[in-house]
Design a protein around this motif. Structure first.
Motif, PDB file in Angstrom:
ATOM      1  N   TRP A  19      -9.974   3.544   6.581  1.00  0.00           N
ATOM      2  CA  TRP A  19      -9.856   2.793   7.838  1.00  0.00           C
ATOM      3  C   TRP A  19      -8.873   3.476   8.778  1.00  0.00           C
ATOM      4  N   ASN A  22      -9.725   6.622  10.866  1.00  0.00           N
ATOM      5  CA  ASN A  22     -10.469   6.447  12.113  1.00  0.00           C
ATOM      6  C   ASN A  22      -9.558   6.158  13.307  1.00  0.00           C
ATOM      7  N   HIS A  23      -8.253   5.933  13.038  1.00  0.00           N
ATOM      8  CA  HIS A  23      -7.327   5.556  14.109  1.00  0.00           C
ATOM      9  C   HIS A  23      -6.094   6.448  14.208  1.00  0.00           C
TER      10      HIS A  23
END
Length: 125
Positions: A19, A22-23
């Protein structure tokens, strides 16, 4: 320095790295070290270093606390971060409803709970 904190139920260790990848850029987090102790790591967001801390067993045995600390973070609030995490991991995510700080009394023991039922304020237990 800002910080965001969310609680992830029944965390699969690789889910956080997947997760956050992706950031954040250049994430260093040891997925296989999730166990009884804290897991520390770091990444970068807009060239600013972001510290990543995972604390298994927080808020009950089934939750892991995730704390992100940095000058610039991908989300404005704990709730924005929780929404993103829930969409990515599809497991229950909880977070504080406001600007509570360590050491302050808890006036209202309600937390945001995000799960397949939606978003709602709920008592932790």
């Amino acid at each position: 320095m800002r910080d965001l904190e969310i609680y992830i139920r029944d965390l699969v260790s690789s889910a956080v790295s997947d997760w956050l990848a992706n950031h954040l850029d250049d994430i260093e987090l040891k997925d296989n070290s999730l166990g009884d102790g804290a897991v520390k790591g770091a990444g970068f967001y807009r060239s600013h270093r972001v510290r990543i801390s995972l604390y298994p067993g927080a808020g009950g045995k089934r939750f892991t606390s995730l704390i992100l600390e940095g000058e610039d973070l991908p989300w404005i609030s704990d709730l924005d971060c929780a929404r993103s995490a829930w969409r990515a991991m599809d497991t229950e995510i909880r977070c504080s409803p406001g600007d509570w700080k360590e050491g302050e009394p808890v006036e209202d023991e309600r937390w945001w709970r995000l799960d397949q039922r939606g978003e709602q304020l709920a008592v932790w237990n």
